[in-house]
Design a protein around this motif. Structure first.
Motif, mmCIF file in Angstrom:
data_model
loop_
_atom_site.group_PDB
_atom_site.id
_atom_site.type_symbol
_atom_site.label_atom_id
_atom_site.label_comp_id
_atom_site.label_asym_id
_atom_site.label_seq_id
_atom_site.Cartn_x
_atom_site.Cartn_y
_atom_site.Cartn_z
ATOM 1 N N ALA A 195 0.809 -1.219 0.000
ATOM 2 C CA ALA A 195 0.000 0.000 0.000
ATOM 3 C C ALA A 195 0.843 1.271 0.000
ATOM 4 O O ALA A 195 0.298 2.375 -0.006
ATOM 5 C CB ALA A 195 -0.927 -0.003 1.217
ATOM 6 N N SER A 196 2.161 1.144 -0.010
ATOM 7 C CA SER A 196 3.036 2.314 0.036
ATOM 8 C C SER A 196 3.072 3.004 -1.325
ATOM 9 O O SER A 196 3.095 2.337 -2.371
ATOM 10 C CB SER A 196 4.456 1.905 0.437
ATOM 11 N N PRO A 197 3.106 4.330 -1.342
ATOM 12 C CA PRO A 197 3.210 5.035 -2.630
ATOM 13 C C PRO A 197 4.573 4.837 -3.282
ATOM 14 O O PRO A 197 4.703 4.928 -4.502
ATOM 15 C CB PRO A 197 2.967 6.492 -2.257
ATOM 16 N N SER A 198 5.605 4.578 -2.472
ATOM 17 C CA SER A 198 6.948 4.329 -2.998
ATOM 18 C C SER A 198 7.772 3.632 -1.917
ATOM 19 O O SER A 198 7.374 3.593 -0.753
ATOM 20 C CB SER A 198 7.636 5.627 -3.433
ATOM 21 N N HIS B 229 11.958 5.407 -4.694
ATOM 22 C CA HIS B 229 12.422 6.789 -4.650
ATOM 23 C C HIS B 229 13.855 6.792 -4.129
ATOM 24 O O HIS B 229 14.230 5.972 -3.306
ATOM 25 C CB HIS B 229 11.527 7.669 -3.767
ATOM 26 N N ILE C 113 5.632 -1.278 -6.997
ATOM 27 C CA ILE C 113 5.770 -0.035 -6.246
ATOM 28 C C ILE C 113 7.002 0.697 -6.757
ATOM 29 O O ILE C 113 8.085 0.094 -6.855
ATOM 30 C CB ILE C 113 5.933 -0.302 -4.728
#
Length: 297
Positions: free
Chosen positions: A178-181, A263, A260
């Motif tokens: 569920a992490s954006p990055s 970054h 995912i």
């Protein structure tokens, strides 16, 4: 003067014999006589003194020969060089790729290459990441578009053709799903699934599948995979996570896998390789086309 007139005149000036000139040029003897007579009418003076036993250049014929011969040799030399270069592109060239998006660039370059060199044959092969240099070293591939870095004494390394952002394939029920990055540091809390192969350079594995985070934390490694689809299946089964090009999500789908973005991680560079001992005009030309195709894509 027409080209055939120049060649007929210069050949007769060398042979000083109408029959031998005709045989050398593949013409009828009467045709040689017609060409010379037409040329003499255009010049306005005889170019050869000829009897039944003797053929010799007149002074004007000698002057014309001396004026034409250097330029004719230069033209013929340029034509011979072009023919030699053209023969260098004839025959097969075998090109490998390691990812579908690399394959698209190779196929586009192959279409351009064969359009420019109809006598050339392009054979395209997918190279498995568990043995990225094996086919090239086995003389099965002449040129390859693959993931960098590669640092081998027998392999020439060309330019980076394109770079792809990194992503992390994770199981859908993984805490990172569920992490954006994610960052490379997050890998310390996962089990990494990597390609396994006896001939894969260690530095290449470390660049794609690191064993430590930038801060020095160990990254656990789980089961190895021989083929890419195995990696996807192992991730989908919850056996671990695996880094990849972010674009891989467009080509490999699995209901149990999400991609995912990373970054703070460098992109994956894709570049050209070829054996140092087998660099040819075909390899150089095809490599240039791949670079052009990737820039315009």
């Amino acid at each position: 003067m027409e080209r055939h007139e120049i060649e007929t005149f210069l050949t007769l000036a060398e042979e000083l014999h109408f029959r031998r000139t005709a045989e050398r040029l593949g013409l009828a003897q009467g045709r040689v006589s017609q060409i010379i007579k037409k040329l003499e009418r255009r010049i306005g003076a005889p170019l050869f003194d000829r009897t039944s036993r003797h053929v010799a250049l007149t002074p004007i014929g000698q002057q014309l020969r001396d004026g034409l011969l250097p330029a004719h040799r230069q033209i013929q030399g340029a034509v011979d060089q072009a023919r030699t270069a053209a023969r260098g592109f004839a025959g097969p060239i075998r090109v490998g790729f390691s990812a579908p998006w690399s394959g698209e660039a190779v196929i586009a370059a192959a279409d351009l290459f064969q359009g420019r060199h109809p006598d050339a044959e392009v054979h395209i092969t997918e190279v498995q990441l568990n043995d990225p240099l094996g086919p090239m070293r086995a003389d099965a591939i002449d040129l390859q578009l693959t993931e960098f870095p590669i640092r081998e004494p027998d392999i020439a390394v060309g330019p980076v053709v394109f770079a792809e952002p990194r992503g992390l394939m994770v199981p859908v029920r993984h805490p990172l799903a569920a992490s954006p990055s994610v960052s490379v540091e997050d890998l310390a809390q996962t089990t990494l699934i990597a390609m396994a192969g006896t001939d894969v350079p260690e530095y290449w594995l470390d660049a794609i599948y690191p064993r430590r985070t930038p801060s020095g934390l160990p990254i656990p490694h789980g089961p190895g995979a021989t083929y890419w689809q195995e990696v996807v299946s192992l991730v989908g089964s919850g056996k671990g996570v695996s880094p990849a090009s972010l674009r891989a999500a467009q080509y490999y789908s699995h209901p149990g896998v999400v991609m995912i973005p990373f970054h703070g991680a460098p992109p994956i560079d894709y570049g050209l390789l070829w054996p140092v001992s087998r660099e040819t005009a075909r390899v150089r030309a095809f490599a240039e086309l791949i670079s052009q195709v990737a820039v315009t894509a």
